[in-house]
Design a protein around this motif. Sequence first.
Motif, mmCIF file in Angstrom:
data_model
loop_
_atom_site.group_PDB
_atom_site.id
_atom_site.type_symbol
_atom_site.label_atom_id
_atom_site.label_comp_id
_atom_site.label_asym_id
_atom_site.label_seq_id
_atom_site.Cartn_x
_atom_site.Cartn_y
_atom_site.Cartn_z
ATOM 1 N N UNK A 296 -14.296 0.242 5.560
ATOM 2 C CA UNK A 296 -13.378 -0.801 5.997
ATOM 3 C C UNK A 296 -13.385 -1.965 5.016
ATOM 4 N N UNK A 297 -12.326 -2.730 5.039
ATOM 5 C CA UNK A 297 -12.113 -3.777 4.042
ATOM 6 C C UNK A 297 -13.104 -4.925 4.181
ATOM 7 N N UNK B 103 -12.959 -12.135 -6.920
ATOM 8 C CA UNK B 103 -12.383 -11.848 -5.602
ATOM 9 C C UNK B 103 -11.498 -13.028 -5.212
ATOM 10 N N UNK B 104 -10.234 -12.793 -4.866
ATOM 11 C CA UNK B 104 -9.387 -13.919 -4.424
ATOM 12 C C UNK B 104 -10.031 -14.630 -3.233
ATOM 13 N N UNK C 158 -8.415 -1.312 -7.117
ATOM 14 C CA UNK C 158 -7.147 -2.006 -7.332
ATOM 15 C C UNK C 158 -7.419 -3.452 -7.725
ATOM 16 N N UNK C 159 -6.835 -3.852 -8.850
ATOM 17 C CA UNK C 159 -7.028 -5.199 -9.360
ATOM 18 C C UNK C 159 -5.678 -5.829 -9.692
ATOM 19 N N UNK C 160 -5.632 -7.155 -9.602
ATOM 20 C CA UNK C 160 -4.485 -7.906 -10.095
ATOM 21 C C UNK C 160 -5.004 -8.976 -11.041
ATOM 22 N N UNK C 161 -4.090 -9.531 -11.815
ATOM 23 C CA UNK C 161 -4.463 -10.571 -12.775
ATOM 24 C C UNK C 161 -3.789 -11.883 -12.418
ATOM 25 N N UNK D 137 -9.238 -4.313 -3.580
ATOM 26 C CA UNK D 137 -9.991 -3.378 -2.749
ATOM 27 C C UNK D 137 -10.270 -2.137 -3.567
ATOM 28 N N UNK D 138 -10.971 -1.174 -2.971
ATOM 29 C CA UNK D 138 -11.053 0.160 -3.554
ATOM 30 C C UNK D 138 -10.876 1.186 -2.451
#
Length: 273
Positions: free
Chosen positions: A69-70, A85-86, A212-215, A224-225
């Motif tokens: 779970x997240x 981490x945001x 999953x990543x964002x910039x 997350x993964x």
Amino acid sequence: MKLLTFNPFRTIGIPHVEFVKPTHMFQQIELIKEADVLLFPEHWQVNSLVYGLHKPIFPSIQTIHLGHNKIEMTRALQMIVPEHVPYTEIVSNTPEHQQMILDTFSFPFVAKEVKNSRGQGVFLIRNRAEFKAYADRNDSLYIQMYIPTHQDLRVCVVGREIVTAYWRVAEGNFLHNVAQGGTISLDHIPAKALDLVLQTAEKLQIDHAGFDLIFDGDTPYFLEFNVLFGNQGIIQQGISVEQKIYQYICNEYVRPPFPTTPSPTVPFRPVSA
């Protein structure tokens, strides 16, 4: 080496694998005891297999527990790479916490359901009405800062290596998942993100996951993964995840008949990186 799988769709192409339905675990306990490695058990099976029978499993117990779970996933990431981490608040759903969220976050922000994947259960909250609708459906509030972007980076780890990485692009859409209509791009994969994923996976002992990543500017952030990550983007590149799994299991659990010099793991590096 005797291999036994609880998920035949994830092990197609791996040689010498027997299949047992997860619900038949106790009826097939002798067959399970004879196996050298158990592949893709479901979350509810893991404790019995690892702590009861002391069986090696793939993916690792850390992968399955943290990926379930997240909340657990995010807290682990916050512990070891908080700067990637945001800003996130995870709290119980009470009137006081709902008000705290509204006082802390400006619209829009991201709200997530604890157990979901493939882009489902992730919402861009633009106003109080949307937040109330989300809160009415969830016992826990998982709220995250929104970082605007038209793409995210999927990095797939098997064993101790990256097998592929690609952008998921969705111009004008909040969700970038291929299952939600995103397209795939292999252009200019940043090496710093690959290094970050490898280091993080090693610390958490994650051996099968799509990260999953964002910039935001030059800084990568984990979203997350997914343990059972989608394979559409991988198939398009002609990569066999099953063969990567088999190679890793052989290297991890089969002792060579004589001493050998270990081969260094070569991280995935696209030509355009």
